[in-house]
Design a protein around this motif. Structure first.
Motif, PDB file in Angstrom:
ATOM      1  N   TRP A 260       6.223  11.055   4.764  1.00 43.55           N
ATOM      2  CA  TRP A 260       6.959  10.409   5.858  1.00 43.55           C
ATOM      3  C   TRP A 260       6.058  10.245   7.081  1.00 43.55           C
ATOM      4  CZ3 TRP A 260       8.328  11.874  10.841  1.00 43.55           C
ATOM      5  CH2 TRP A 260       9.328  11.108  11.465  1.00 43.55           C
ATOM      6  N   LEU A 261       5.309  11.282   7.423  1.00 47.58           N
ATOM      7  CA  LEU A 261       4.403  11.213   8.574  1.00 47.58           C
ATOM      8  C   LEU A 261       3.327  10.140   8.368  1.00 47.58           C
ATOM      9  CD1 LEU A 261       3.844  14.949   9.550  1.00 47.58           C
ATOM     10  CD2 LEU A 261       4.663  13.135  11.075  1.00 47.58           C
ATOM     11  N   THR A 262       2.781  10.065   7.173  1.00 49.39           N
ATOM     12  CA  THR A 262       1.761   9.050   6.898  1.00 49.39           C
ATOM     13  C   THR A 262       2.324   7.655   7.088  1.00 49.39           C
ATOM     14  OG1 THR A 262       0.557  10.490   5.363  1.00 49.39           O
ATOM     15  CG2 THR A 262       0.227   8.115   5.123  1.00 49.39           C
ATOM     16  N   ALA A 269      -0.077   2.213  13.378  1.00 49.31           N
ATOM     17  CA  ALA A 269      -1.419   1.625  13.313  1.00 49.31           C
ATOM     18  C   ALA A 269      -1.339   0.109  13.189  1.00 49.31           C
ATOM     19  CB  ALA A 269      -2.185   2.207  12.124  1.00 49.31           C
ATOM     20  N   ARG A 270      -0.431  -0.385  12.374  1.00 51.70           N
ATOM     21  CA  ARG A 270      -0.284  -1.830  12.203  1.00 51.70           C
ATOM     22  C   ARG A 270       0.113  -2.480  13.525  1.00 51.70           C
ATOM     23  NH1 ARG A 270       3.113  -2.114   6.592  1.00 51.70           N
ATOM     24  NH2 ARG A 270       3.237  -4.342   7.122  1.00 51.70           N
ATOM     25  N   SER A 271       1.006  -1.837  14.247  1.00 46.54           N
ATOM     26  CA  SER A 271       1.425  -2.366  15.544  1.00 46.54           C
ATOM     27  C   SER A 271       0.248  -2.420  16.520  1.00 46.54           C
ATOM     28  CB  SER A 271       2.555  -1.500  16.109  1.00 46.54           C
ATOM     29  OG  SER A 271       2.951  -1.967  17.376  1.00 46.54           O
ATOM     30  N   LEU A 272      -0.560  -1.361  16.537  1.00 48.87           N
ATOM     31  CA  LEU A 272      -1.707  -1.323  17.447  1.00 48.87           C
ATOM     32  C   LEU A 272      -2.772  -2.348  17.054  1.00 48.87           C
ATOM     33  CD1 LEU A 272      -2.091   2.546  17.901  1.00 48.87           C
ATOM     34  CD2 LEU A 272      -1.222   0.908  19.587  1.00 48.87           C
ATOM     35  N   LEU A 273      -2.966  -2.549  15.770  1.00 53.22           N
ATOM     36  CA  LEU A 273      -3.930  -3.555  15.321  1.00 53.22           C
ATOM     37  C   LEU A 273      -3.511  -4.954  15.748  1.00 53.22           C
ATOM     38  CD1 LEU A 273      -4.671  -2.197  11.733  1.00 53.22           C
ATOM     39  CD2 LEU A 273      -6.371  -2.463  13.562  1.00 53.22           C
ATOM     40  N   GLU A 274      -2.215  -5.202  15.736  1.00 52.59           N
ATOM     41  CA  GLU A 274      -1.703  -6.518  16.100  1.00 52.59           C
ATOM     42  C   GLU A 274      -1.698  -6.752  17.605  1.00 52.59           C
ATOM     43  OE1 GLU A 274       2.162  -7.039  14.391  1.00 52.59           O
ATOM     44  OE2 GLU A 274       1.542  -6.126  12.506  1.00 52.59           O
ATOM     45  N   GLN A 297      -8.742   4.022   4.395  1.00 55.96           N
ATOM     46  CA  GLN A 297      -8.300   4.392   3.048  1.00 55.96           C
ATOM     47  C   GLN A 297      -6.791   4.248   2.896  1.00 55.96           C
ATOM     48  OE1 GLN A 297      -9.300   8.418   1.981  1.00 55.96           O
ATOM     49  NE2 GLN A 297      -8.231   8.328   0.017  1.00 55.96           N
ATOM     50  N   HIS A 298      -6.031   4.756   3.861  1.00 56.62           N
ATOM     51  CA  HIS A 298      -4.570   4.693   3.774  1.00 56.62           C
ATOM     52  C   HIS A 298      -4.066   3.263   3.884  1.00 56.62           C
ATOM     53  CE1 HIS A 298      -3.424   8.908   3.546  1.00 56.62           C
ATOM     54  NE2 HIS A 298      -4.316   9.201   4.481  1.00 56.62           N
ATOM     55  N   LEU A 299      -4.655   2.475   4.789  1.00 60.88           N
ATOM     56  CA  LEU A 299      -4.196   1.100   4.960  1.00 60.88           C
ATOM     57  C   LEU A 299      -4.520   0.265   3.732  1.00 60.88           C
ATOM     58  CD1 LEU A 299      -2.753  -0.553   7.182  1.00 60.88           C
ATOM     59  CD2 LEU A 299      -4.994  -1.464   7.803  1.00 60.88           C
ATOM     60  N   SER A 306      -8.439  -4.108   4.761  1.00 59.52           N
ATOM     61  CA  SER A 306      -9.050  -3.233   5.768  1.00 59.52           C
ATOM     62  C   SER A 306      -8.356  -3.435   7.103  1.00 59.52           C
ATOM     63  CB  SER A 306     -10.535  -3.571   5.915  1.00 59.52           C
ATOM     64  OG  SER A 306     -10.682  -4.867   6.497  1.00 59.52           O
ATOM     65  N   PRO A 307      -8.508  -2.494   8.051  1.00 60.36           N
ATOM     66  CA  PRO A 307      -7.929  -2.691   9.382  1.00 60.36           C
ATOM     67  C   PRO A 307      -8.418  -3.974  10.045  1.00 60.36           C
ATOM     68  CG  PRO A 307      -8.581  -0.401   9.107  1.00 60.36           C
ATOM     69  CD  PRO A 307      -9.108  -1.147   7.913  1.00 60.36           C
ATOM     70  N   GLN A 308      -9.724  -4.288   9.895  1.00 55.36           N
ATOM     71  CA  GLN A 308     -10.260  -5.496  10.512  1.00 55.36           C
ATOM     72  C   GLN A 308      -9.623  -6.747   9.919  1.00 55.36           C
ATOM     73  OE1 GLN A 308     -12.009  -2.985   9.289  1.00 55.36           O
ATOM     74  NE2 GLN A 308     -13.622  -2.326  10.724  1.00 55.36           N
ATOM     75  N   ALA A 309      -9.455  -6.760   8.597  1.00 56.12           N
ATOM     76  CA  ALA A 309      -8.843  -7.924   7.945  1.00 56.12           C
ATOM     77  C   ALA A 309      -7.387  -8.059   8.356  1.00 56.12           C
ATOM     78  CB  ALA A 309      -8.966  -7.793   6.428  1.00 56.12           C
TER      79      ALA A 309
END
Length: 323
Positions: A260-262, A269-274, A297-299, A306-309
């Motif tokens: 759940w925490l992950t 993280a997705r919100s911050l990337l956007e 790894q998790h994303l 990847s986070p960049q993609a």
């Protein structure tokens, strides 16, 4: 036309015996996404449709709109009306769906897709009460009746009732990112994020005694995602033994605390990337992952990117929507 381009035309197919609640979900949820979608409702012949609630609805369109829709959503019908194969007029309507269109179903609508041969060899889900019947009728389909929805790219299926809300929010999130999905959720006053793999049936969503609930600790944890939270810390906050806490947490959320925490961290993280220009290292710190490599790894495990993609995809989508 890509899924993220606007306006994205969604055709909702209403069949006789339709559940009116689920019929209204796509227009309500997708219609709350800042004009990103144009939602139309159709029937197989352009005529009125009997609901299972004692009244008729009159869709504004016939099956011709299926030829130009970018996404088609098949809504559920009363299980007494379900057959192994769709009626000829239903099959004819489905045959009008244009090649390359994304197709989705809510609840028993999955029987219509399966009967038409659109799910052969694919993963899918349905309401847990219908799983045995579905599996007997369609053994070539890889059924997982434990999840809220299944995204197989161009074909998506969801379980009962409220999972249609989760599915539509998932479509917004996939097409336009978490920020727009969250705004739509707030407008509709619904939970912004329930992962598709979450259990359909949670043994104990509400504690018998509020003092026995883990909800306050979940909120406490959300405010401390930067910290390395352990089960022992969470249990201590909830005034429970670790063993009791894990059991009650799973009963209320359908997930173990760590998983759940992950998921909460990845959603953040997705919100911050956007929405920010923070580096991947900074975001990893903000959400409580030890390293940027851990975030990658998790994303990648969750989304295959990847986070960049991921950031590039939704920055490009946001820019094109404003053009």
């Amino acid at each position: 036309m890509g899924h993220s381009e606007r306006p994205h035309k969604v055709a909702v197919l209403a069949l006789d015996g339709v559940y009116p609640f689920e019929l209204g979900i796509p227009a309500r949820i997708l219609g709350s996404a800042d004009d990103a979608y144009k939602v139309v409702v159709c029937s197989v012949d352009g005529g009125p449709v009997e609901t299972n609630a004692g009244f008729r609805v009159v869709p504004q369109h016939g099956p011709e709109v299926l030829e130009t829709a970018h996404t088609v959503i098949v809504t559920p019908v009363d299980t007494a009306r379900i057959g192994r194969e769709p009626a000829p007029e239903v099959a004819a309507a489905l045959a009008r769906i244009r090649p390359g269109a994304r197709i989705a179903s809510i609840c028993s609508g999955v029987f219509v897709l399966a009967g038409a041969g659109l799910l052969d060899g694919r993963p899918a889900t349905c309401h847990w009460e219908s799983a045995e019947q579905f599996r007997n009728w369609f053994p070539r389909i890889h059924l997982d009746e434990d999840v809220l929805f299944v995204d197989d790219g161009d074909v998506l299926t969801s379980a009962g009732a409220a999972s249609g809300v989760d599915l539509c929010l998932h479509l917004i999130r996939t097409d336009h990112g978490a920020q727009l999905a969250n705004r739509a959720a707030r407008r509709c006053v619904v939970a912004p994020f329930r992962e598709g793999g979450q259990a359909q049936y949670i043994d104990r969503p509400v504690a018998d005694d509020p003092a026995d609930s883990t909800s306050a600790t979940r909120q406490w944890a959300l405010e401390r995602l930067t910290e390395k939270l352990t089960v022992e810390q969470l249990a201590r906050h909830a005034h429970m033994s670790p063993r009791t806490f894990v059991r009650r947490f799973h009963a209320e959320t359908g997930l173990p605390p760590g998983q759940w925490l992950t998921r909460q961290r990845l959603a953040h993280a997705r919100s911050l990337l956007e929405s920010t220009d923070l580096t991947v290292d900074q975001i990893a710190y903000e959400i409580g992952f030890a390293t940027a490599a851990s975030l990658r790894q998790h994303l990648n495990a969750e989304l295959g990117v990847s986070p960049q993609a991921y950031r590039r995809t939704f920055r490009t989508a946001a820019a094109s929507s404003k053009a």
